[in-house]
Design a protein around this motif. Structure first.
Motif, PDB file in Angstrom:
ATOM      1  N   VAL A 160       0.388  -8.153 -10.084  1.00  0.00           N
ATOM      2  CA  VAL A 160       1.794  -8.184  -9.659  1.00  0.00           C
ATOM      3  C   VAL A 160       1.906  -7.796  -8.187  1.00  0.00           C
ATOM      4  N   ILE A 161       1.229  -6.709  -7.817  1.00  0.00           N
ATOM      5  CA  ILE A 161       1.269  -6.266  -6.419  1.00  0.00           C
ATOM      6  C   ILE A 161       0.648  -7.330  -5.513  1.00  0.00           C
ATOM      7  N   GLY A 184      -3.092 -16.062  -0.470  1.00  0.00           N
ATOM      8  CA  GLY A 184      -2.916 -14.632  -0.255  1.00  0.00           C
ATOM      9  C   GLY A 184      -3.080 -13.834  -1.530  1.00  0.00           C
ATOM     10  N   LEU A 185      -2.583 -14.375  -2.643  1.00  0.00           N
ATOM     11  CA  LEU A 185      -2.782 -13.737  -3.944  1.00  0.00           C
ATOM     12  C   LEU A 185      -4.267 -13.605  -4.246  1.00  0.00           C
ATOM     13  N   MET A 221      -5.884 -10.890  -1.962  1.00  0.00           N
ATOM     14  CA  MET A 221      -5.554  -9.510  -2.291  1.00  0.00           C
ATOM     15  C   MET A 221      -6.209  -9.061  -3.599  1.00  0.00           C
ATOM     16  N   VAL A 222      -6.280  -9.955  -4.580  1.00  0.00           N
ATOM     17  CA  VAL A 222      -6.964  -9.594  -5.825  1.00  0.00           C
ATOM     18  C   VAL A 222      -8.454  -9.388  -5.568  1.00  0.00           C
ATOM     19  N   ALA A 223      -9.053 -10.252  -4.746  1.00  0.00           N
ATOM     20  CA  ALA A 223     -10.492 -10.162  -4.502  1.00  0.00           C
ATOM     21  C   ALA A 223     -10.874  -8.866  -3.787  1.00  0.00           C
ATOM     22  N   VAL A 224     -10.105  -8.469  -2.769  1.00  0.00           N
ATOM     23  CA  VAL A 224     -10.482  -7.266  -2.016  1.00  0.00           C
ATOM     24  C   VAL A 224     -10.021  -5.986  -2.709  1.00  0.00           C
ATOM     25  N   HIS A 225      -9.150  -6.115  -3.728  1.00  0.00           N
ATOM     26  CA  HIS A 225      -8.702  -4.934  -4.478  1.00  0.00           C
ATOM     27  C   HIS A 225      -9.051  -5.041  -5.961  1.00  0.00           C
ATOM     28  N   GLU A 256       1.935   1.758   4.989  1.00  0.00           N
ATOM     29  CA  GLU A 256       1.467   2.581   3.870  1.00  0.00           C
ATOM     30  C   GLU A 256       2.137   2.214   2.557  1.00  0.00           C
ATOM     31  N   GLY A 257       3.440   1.938   2.598  1.00  0.00           N
ATOM     32  CA  GLY A 257       4.164   1.626   1.371  1.00  0.00           C
ATOM     33  C   GLY A 257       3.738   0.332   0.723  1.00  0.00           C
ATOM     34  N   LEU A 258       3.049  -0.548   1.467  1.00  0.00           N
ATOM     35  CA  LEU A 258       2.560  -1.809   0.911  1.00  0.00           C
ATOM     36  C   LEU A 258       1.065  -1.756   0.609  1.00  0.00           C
ATOM     37  N   GLY A 259       0.484  -0.571   0.666  1.00  0.00           N
ATOM     38  CA  GLY A 259      -0.915  -0.447   0.297  1.00  0.00           C
ATOM     39  C   GLY A 259      -1.849  -0.097   1.421  1.00  0.00           C
ATOM     40  N   GLY A 260      -1.376  -0.194   2.679  1.00  0.00           N
ATOM     41  CA  GLY A 260      -2.219   0.195   3.801  1.00  0.00           C
ATOM     42  C   GLY A 260      -3.176  -0.900   4.237  1.00  0.00           C
ATOM     43  N   PRO A 261      -3.869  -0.659   5.356  1.00  0.00           N
ATOM     44  CA  PRO A 261      -4.715  -1.700   5.972  1.00  0.00           C
ATOM     45  C   PRO A 261      -6.104  -1.805   5.344  1.00  0.00           C
TER      46      PRO A 261
END
Length: 587
Positions: free
Chosen positions: A99-100, A78-79, A82-86, A149-154
Motif C-alpha cells: 500500500v505504501i 515506481g511501485l 519501492m517494493v524491491a528496495v523495501h 521523513e514522513g514518506l519514509g526517508g531517502p
C-alpha cells in the motif's frame, strides 16, 4: 441478422480480451522494469547495472500509446521500485508495504509522462538534448519529495548504489548523493537514446529495402502519404536522412546521447582532478561492540550483560572511544543508576568513554526516547542526543487515528516514540568531537552535513536491523555510511547490535573489515581523521536546486511556445444551395 449480430459481439469480445491481456502484460512489465535498479544496491551490489537499469523502464514509457498510459507506466514502475528496495519490510508490515509503495509510486507518474513527451516517436536532436537534462531533473524531484521523513526517508536513492565506486564518491563530495543520482540517470537516458537511434537506423534500412524503385533509377519511387484533412502537404518517398542512411547519428538522438555520456565522463574527471580532498589530520582508535542476536523476555538484560563482557576484552588495547549499537541499553539511566554505575566502571576499566544508546521510557519526560548518551569514568557526561527523525510505522504511526489499523496487520509501533529537537556534537576528549546519528538518520544527507558544519570530526551512526537480519537491509544500511563520509569529508562509524557494523574513511573508502550479521564480537579500527571542507558541505543540495530551476524554466518555455502556436484554421463553411427559380427569388 441475429447470426451477424452474434458474430459482431463475439469479435468485439475477443478484441476486448486481447486489449485487457495486453494491458495486464504491459502493467506487469512496468512493475518488473521499475524493480530492476534494486539489483545495483547491496546485497546484490551490482553497482554497474545502475547505469542501464532504467533503460527498459524508459523505453516502455516511451512506447505508451497515450500520455495517460505513460503516466501509468511511471506509477507501476515506481511501485515495483519501492517494493524491491523495501521488500525486507514485508514480514513486518505485510500488505501495508505494498500500500505504501503504491502511494509513493505515484511520484513517478509525471516522470513517466515526461519520458513519452520528450522521447516519444522519433525525438529530434533538440528534444533529445532536452531529455538528457529534463529526465534526470524530474528524477531528482521524485527523490527529493520521497526523502521527507514522513514518506519514509531517502532510503534507496539511486546515487547511493555507487557507495563503493571511488569516482562516484568524489562526485558525492561535490554535490552529494543528488549529483550522483542525476548523472546515473543521464547515462541511462543516453543509453535509451542510443537504442532509439539504432532502432531508427534499422527501420530506415528496412524501408529502403522494401520500397520498390522506378525503372532505371536507383532511388525509391515517389510515394504518396495520406495527410490530415485540410492539409495540402504530401510526402514524396523516404526522408533525405532515410535515403542517405544517416538517420541515427545526424537527424536522430544518437549525437546528443554520445554527447551526454562524454559530458558525464568529463564532469567525473573534473571532480576527480579538482574537487577539494580531505586533508589528513591524525587518527583515533575506535572500538565497535556488536553483541549479536539476543531473544527472549529478558533480552535487554542479557544484551547488556553480553555488551559488558565484550567491552571488557578491550582493556589494555588503548582505544579512544567505544561505540555500542542502537537500543543497546533498555533502561533509563536516571531510573537505573546501577546500570549507569556498571557502564562507568567499564569506562574506567578500558580507559575510554562509551557511547551507548538508550531506548526506554524517560522518567523526566512522558514517553519513550531513543538517545545517544556518552558515559565516562564518572558516569553519564551530560552529552545526550535524542533521535529527531523517526521511522514511519517502525517508531511511530503517521496519523494514528486514520492509519492505526497497521498495528493489526504487522509489527507497526504500538506507541509513538518522542522526538528530539536539535542535533548535538559531543566532546569525547583528546580533542575529538563526534556527531551521533541514530538508525536511519544516516540516510539523510543534510543531517551529517549539519554535524560537520557544527564541528564534528567523526560521524557515528548507532543502528539495529535485527528485525531484518536475513535480508538485504543490514548491508544496504551500512553502505550509506560510505556515502555520508564522502559527502562530508569526515570518517563515519556504523555500529550495530547485530551487524553489519563498518567504518569508512573521509573519502568513503572502507577501513578494516566489517562485522557481519553472524558476528558477536568487538572490533578496533584505526580511523583516519581529516580537516577541510568539501564542496557539498559548503554549498549543500545545489544539484536539487539546479534541477528545480531547470524544470521551472522548461515549463515556462513550453507554456510560451503553446501561446505562440497559431490557432488551427477552421474549415470553410459549405456553399449554400438556394432552391427555387430566380423569378421566385425576385419576388
Amino acid at each position: 441478422m441475429d447470426l451477424i449480430g452474434d458474430g459482431r459481439w463475439e469479435r468485439a469480445g475477443r478484441r476486448g480480451r486481447r486489449m485487457l491481456a495486453s494491458r495486464w502484460w504491459r502493467g506487469g512489465a512496468a512493475v518488473l522494469a521499475g524493480a530492476l535498479p534494486a539489483l545495483a544496491f547491496p546485497a546484490p551490489a551490482v553497482w554497474w547495472f545502475a547505469y542501464v537499469a532504467l533503460v527498459p523502464w524508459i523505453l516502455l514509457a516511451r512506447s505508451a500509446p497515450t500520455g495517460r498510459r505513460a503516466a501509468l507506466d511511471g506509477w507501476l514502475g515506481g511501485l515495483g521500485f519501492m517494493v524491491a528496495v523495501h521488500h525486507w519490510l514485508l514480514p513486518s508490515l505485510h500488505v501495508f508495504t505494498v500500500v505504501i509503495a503504491a502511494l509513493l509510486g505515484l511520484l513517478w507518474a509525471p516522470w513517466g509522462w515526461l519520458v513519452r513527451r520528450l522521447l516519444g516517436e522519433a525525438p529530434p536532436t533538440g528534444r533529445a538534448s532536452v531529455a538528457l537534462l529534463a529526465l534526470p531533473s524530474a528524477w531528482l524531484m521524485v527523490e527529493l519529495v520521497r526523502s521527507w521523513e514522513g514518506l519514509g526517508g531517502p532510503w534507496g536513492l539511486l546515487g547511493s548504489s555507487q557507495w563503493q565506486v571511488a569516482p562516484a564518491l568524489r562526485l558525492a563530495s561535490v554535490g552529494g548523493v543528488w549529483l550522483v543520482s542525476a548523472l546515473v540517470v543521464v547515462v541511462n537516458t543516453a543509453v535509451a537514446l542510443l537504442v532509439i537511434a539504432l532502432t531508427a537506423r534499422g527501420s530506415a534500412r528496412a524501408a529502403r529495402v522494401s520500397t520498390p524503385a522506378t525503372p532505371g533509377s536507383a532511388l525509391p519511387a515517389r510515394v504518396s502519404t495520406p495527410t490530415a484533412p485540410g492539409s495540402a502537404r504530401t510526402a514524396h518517398g523516404p526522408t533525405p536522412a532515410a535515403r542517405s542512411g544517416s538517420t541515427p547519428f545526424r537527424t536522430s538522438p544518437g549525437t546528443p546521447a554520445i554527447a551526454g555520456i562524454v559530458a558525464v565522463a568529463a564532469v567525473t574527471t573534473a571532480a576527480w582532478a579538482w574537487a577539494p580532498r580531505p586533508e589528513p589530520a591524525g587518527g583515533v582508535r575506535v572500538a565497535v561492540v556488536q553483541p549479536g542476536v539476543i531473544d527472549g523476555i529478558a533480552g535487554p538484560e542479557k544484551r547488556l550483560a553480553r555488551e559488558e563482557a565484550l567491552t571488557r576484552t578491550l582493556a589494555g588495547r588503548d582505544v579512544d572511544l567505544v561505540v555500542w549499537g542502537e537500543s543497546s541499553v533498555g533502561f533509563d539511566l536516571a531510573d537505573r543508576p546501577d546500570v549507569a554505575r556498571r557502564i562507568a566502571a567499564l569506562s574506567r576499566e578500558i580507559g575510554a568513554d562509551i557511547l551507548v544508546n538508550v531506548d526506554a521510557r524517560r522518567s523526566d519526560k512522558a514517553g519513550i526516547f531513543k538517545s545517544s548518551v556518552l558515559v565516562g569514568p564518572q558516569g553519564p557526561t551530560g552529552d545526550r542526543y535524542d533521535k529527531m527523525r523517526l521511522v514511519p510505522f517502525g517508531e511511530y504511526v503517521p496519523a494514528r487515528g486514520l492509519l492505526g489499523w497497521a498495528t493489526s496487520v504487522g509489527k507497526a509501533a504500538g506507541e509513538d516514540r518522542r522526538r528530539g529537537d536539535r542535533q548535538v556534537v559531543m566532546d569525547v576528549g583528546h580533542g575529538l568531537r563526534v556527531g551521533p546519528l541514530v538508525c536511519f538518520e544516516s540516510a539523510f544527507p543534510d543531517m551529517s552535513r549539519q554535524l560537520t558544519r557544527d564541528g564534528a570530526r567523526l560521524l557515528l551512526a548507532q543502528s539495529a536491523t535485527s528485525s531484518f537480519q536475513h535480508s538485504w537491509a543490514p548491508q544496504q544500511h551500512a553502505s550509506l555510511a560510505a556515502v555520508r563520509a564522502a559527502e562530508t569529508g569526515r570518517p563515519m562509524v556504523h555500529a550495530t547490535l547485530t551487524g553489519v557494523s563498518a567504518v569508512y574513511g573521509p573519502d568513503g573508502s572502507r577501513v578494516g573489515s566489517p562485522l557481519g550479521t553472524s558476528a558477536s564480537a568487538t572490533a578496533v579500527y584505526e580511523v583516519p581523521l581529516a580537516t577541510g571542507v568539501t564542496a557539498y558541505v559548503r554549498w549543500g543540495d545545489w544539484p536539487v536546486h539546479a534541477a528545480l530551476i531547470f524544470l521551472v524554466l522548461l515549463c515556462l518555455a513550453e507554456g510560451a511556445r503553446t501561446l505562440r502556436r497559431p490557432a488551427p484554421e477552421l474549415p470553410a463553411p459549405p456553399a449554400r444551395t438556394v432552391h427555387g427559380s430566380p423569378a421566385h427569388h425576385g419576388h
